[in-house]
Design a protein around this motif. Structure first.
Motif, PDB file in Angstrom:
ATOM      1  N   GLU A  51       0.841  -1.197   0.000  1.00  0.00           N
ATOM      2  CA  GLU A  51       0.000   0.000   0.000  1.00  0.00           C
ATOM      3  C   GLU A  51       0.874   1.244   0.000  1.00  0.00           C
ATOM      4  O   GLU A  51       1.935   1.254   0.584  1.00  0.00           O
ATOM      5  CB  GLU A  51      -0.914  -0.012   1.235  1.00  0.00           C
ATOM      6  N   ASN A  52       0.458   2.289  -0.656  1.00  0.00           N
ATOM      7  CA  ASN A  52      -0.783   2.598  -1.325  1.00  0.00           C
ATOM      8  C   ASN A  52      -0.728   2.263  -2.822  1.00  0.00           C
ATOM      9  O   ASN A  52      -1.686   2.495  -3.542  1.00  0.00           O
ATOM     10  CB  ASN A  52      -1.046   4.104  -1.138  1.00  0.00           C
ATOM     11  N   SER A  53       0.371   1.693  -3.283  1.00  0.00           N
ATOM     12  CA  SER A  53       0.484   1.318  -4.700  1.00  0.00           C
ATOM     13  C   SER A  53      -0.496   0.209  -5.047  1.00  0.00           C
ATOM     14  O   SER A  53      -1.174   0.244  -6.070  1.00  0.00           O
ATOM     15  CB  SER A  53       1.911   0.872  -5.018  1.00  0.00           C
ATOM     16  N   LEU A  54      -0.555  -0.826  -4.194  1.00  0.00           N
ATOM     17  CA  LEU A  54      -1.496  -1.929  -4.340  1.00  0.00           C
ATOM     18  C   LEU A  54      -2.235  -2.089  -3.021  1.00  0.00           C
ATOM     19  O   LEU A  54      -1.613  -2.093  -1.955  1.00  0.00           O
ATOM     20  CB  LEU A  54      -0.760  -3.227  -4.701  1.00  0.00           C
ATOM     21  N   LEU A  55      -3.551  -2.239  -3.089  1.00  0.00           N
ATOM     22  CA  LEU A  55      -4.361  -2.336  -1.884  1.00  0.00           C
ATOM     23  C   LEU A  55      -4.788  -3.778  -1.639  1.00  0.00           C
ATOM     24  O   LEU A  55      -4.899  -4.585  -2.577  1.00  0.00           O
ATOM     25  CB  LEU A  55      -5.607  -1.454  -2.022  1.00  0.00           C
ATOM     26  N   VAL A  56      -5.041  -4.093  -0.378  1.00  0.00           N
ATOM     27  CA  VAL A  56      -5.622  -5.395  -0.043  1.00  0.00           C
ATOM     28  C   VAL A  56      -6.941  -5.533  -0.799  1.00  0.00           C
ATOM     29  O   VAL A  56      -7.793  -4.648  -0.768  1.00  0.00           O
ATOM     30  CB  VAL A  56      -5.864  -5.513   1.478  1.00  0.00           C
ATOM     31  N   GLY A  57      -7.086  -6.642  -1.517  1.00  0.00           N
ATOM     32  CA  GLY A  57      -8.293  -6.840  -2.320  1.00  0.00           C
ATOM     33  C   GLY A  57      -8.128  -6.496  -3.781  1.00  0.00           C
ATOM     34  O   GLY A  57      -9.062  -6.669  -4.570  1.00  0.00           O
ATOM     35  N   ASP A  58      -6.939  -6.013  -4.186  1.00  0.00           N
ATOM     36  CA  ASP A  58      -6.663  -5.808  -5.613  1.00  0.00           C
ATOM     37  C   ASP A  58      -6.419  -7.168  -6.274  1.00  0.00           C
ATOM     38  O   ASP A  58      -5.639  -7.986  -5.771  1.00  0.00           O
ATOM     39  CB  ASP A  58      -5.416  -4.936  -5.810  1.00  0.00           C
ATOM     40  N   TYR A  59      -7.073  -7.388  -7.401  1.00  0.00           N
ATOM     41  CA  TYR A  59      -6.843  -8.584  -8.212  1.00  0.00           C
ATOM     42  C   TYR A  59      -6.036  -8.143  -9.430  1.00  0.00           C
ATOM     43  O   TYR A  59      -6.437  -7.207 -10.136  1.00  0.00           O
ATOM     44  CB  TYR A  59      -8.165  -9.216  -8.643  1.00  0.00           C
TER      45      TYR A  59
END
Length: 363
Positions: A51-59
């Motif tokens: 995070e914040n580049s990729l969030l939990v729950g990003d597929y």
């Protein structure tokens, strides 16, 4: 050859519905397995280390062709599984290591470069073969031959300030006596929030953390860091020799194929575990900062493959190379390409899907 035009043609026997379904399923499984192995594979982000580049729950889809697909090391496994079976059978291995092949990488479009977001097999997970270890995703901050140093949380490569990810985060203490509504944090792109005595501890981009400082009910915003001189006992390579921590780290040279080093005690402390665990040598032991192979003292070593140093963009909430070491080239799976779906695990019925993140290119 019989050229009799009046001879009846042999009737083609039609497949039954069951056989048609079986053929279709077999074809789909084979096609999906080949696509997954050679071209593209889907992953989901389970932790906030990027995070914040990729969030939990990003597929996201990960490209295998960028760096070249690897040939399987463990060929005997249930198709479309990883190390375990699904659902109630999740404790059962989905493979057998009775047959193991050497791994090779087919030609790709490019090499791993600094600032690439890379999916790889978690190196120190030794319970599974290399191609079936747990998948991690981090950003490559240093490549073979680089000298990496971290000073006051900032990454330096070969003595120069490294490229900073746009959405990198650090830990901050929010000093306040008030309860802050979760909507305030979300409005400022802050997702990782912990209530502590005297306020909150959050992970945020510097610009977002400073926005909170302007709120009337916030007394201060203090950036967290491990102080210079403090020794983090979990640090790689060996905290008893190298007195580093996550925010003051190095210098450390990243090894690559063809690099030859003399194995004195300082070099063994720095690279000994890498040579023992990932260089494909038999019966290597490390004792008293010396390396032995088949009982014979090793005095030098030439690395057989490239290694990379990976860090999470969420710098104070990431288990990465600072703690467990280099990523060997044969553990690299592929480069993260784009987000095809994003689901907020804490979102309501109408706000579950993060529409603004769909089909975003990963940088």
């Amino acid at each position: 050859m019989n050229l009799n035009p009046f001879k009846k043609k042999k009737e083609i026997k039609k497949k039954g519905p069951v056989k048609e379904w079986v053929d279709a399923i077999v074809f789909a499984v084979v096609a999906a397995t080949l696509i997954r192995w050679a071209f593209m594979e889907a992953y989901v982000i389970p932790t906030p280390s990027m995070e914040n580049s990729l969030l939990v729950g990003d597929y996201l889809f990960v490209s295998k062709i960028n760096y070249g697909p690897r040939t399987p090391k463990t060929p005997l496994q249930v198709p479309l599984t990883h190390a375990k079976l699904w659902g109630p059978l999740a404790a059962i291995p989905s493979y057998t290591d009775a047959i193991q092949f050497p791994m090779f990488r087919l030609p790709g479009l490019d090499d791993v470069e600094r600032n690439d977001v890379v999916v790889f097999n978690y190196p120190p997970e030794f319970e599974h073969p290399a191609d079936l270890k747990t998948h991690y995703i981090k950003r490559c901050v240093a490549v073979p031959g680089d000298t990496l140093t971290v000073v006051d949380s900032e990454v330096y490569i070969n003595g120069k300030l490294g490229e900073s990810p746009k959405n990198r985060q650090f830990g901050y203490q929010i000093v306040t006596e008030k309860t802050i509504n979760e909507r305030v944090f979300r409005k400022n792109n802050i997702w990782d929030i912990n209530r502590i005595q005297g306020g909150y501890f959050v992970h945020a981009r510097p610009e977002d953390a400073m926005k909170l400082k302007s709120l009337a009910f916030v007394q201060d915003v203090v950036k967290y860091k491990e102080p210079e001189g403090y020794v983090n006992r979990r640090i790689f390579p060996d905290a008893s020799i190298y007195e580093w921590n996550a925010d003051f780290y190095g210098p450390l040279v990243i090894p690559g194929e063809g690099l030859t080093i003399t194995l004195d005690s300082m070099m063994v402390a720095k690279y000994g575990s890498t040579i023992r665990d990932y260089e494909g040598l038999d019966n290597v032991e490390m004792k008293d900062f010396q390396l032995y192979q088949e009982g014979k003292l090793m005095t030098e070593h030439t690395f057989s493959q490239n290694y990379y140093f990976m860090m999470g963009d969420n710098r104070h909430n990431s288990e990465d190379s600072r703690f467990w070491g280099f990523v060997p080239e044969d553990h690299v799976v592929g480069e993260a390409a784009f987000i095809w779906m994003s689901m907020d695990p804490n979102g309501g019925l109408l706000s579950k899907i993060r529409w603004s993140r769909l089909f975003n290119i990963i940088r």
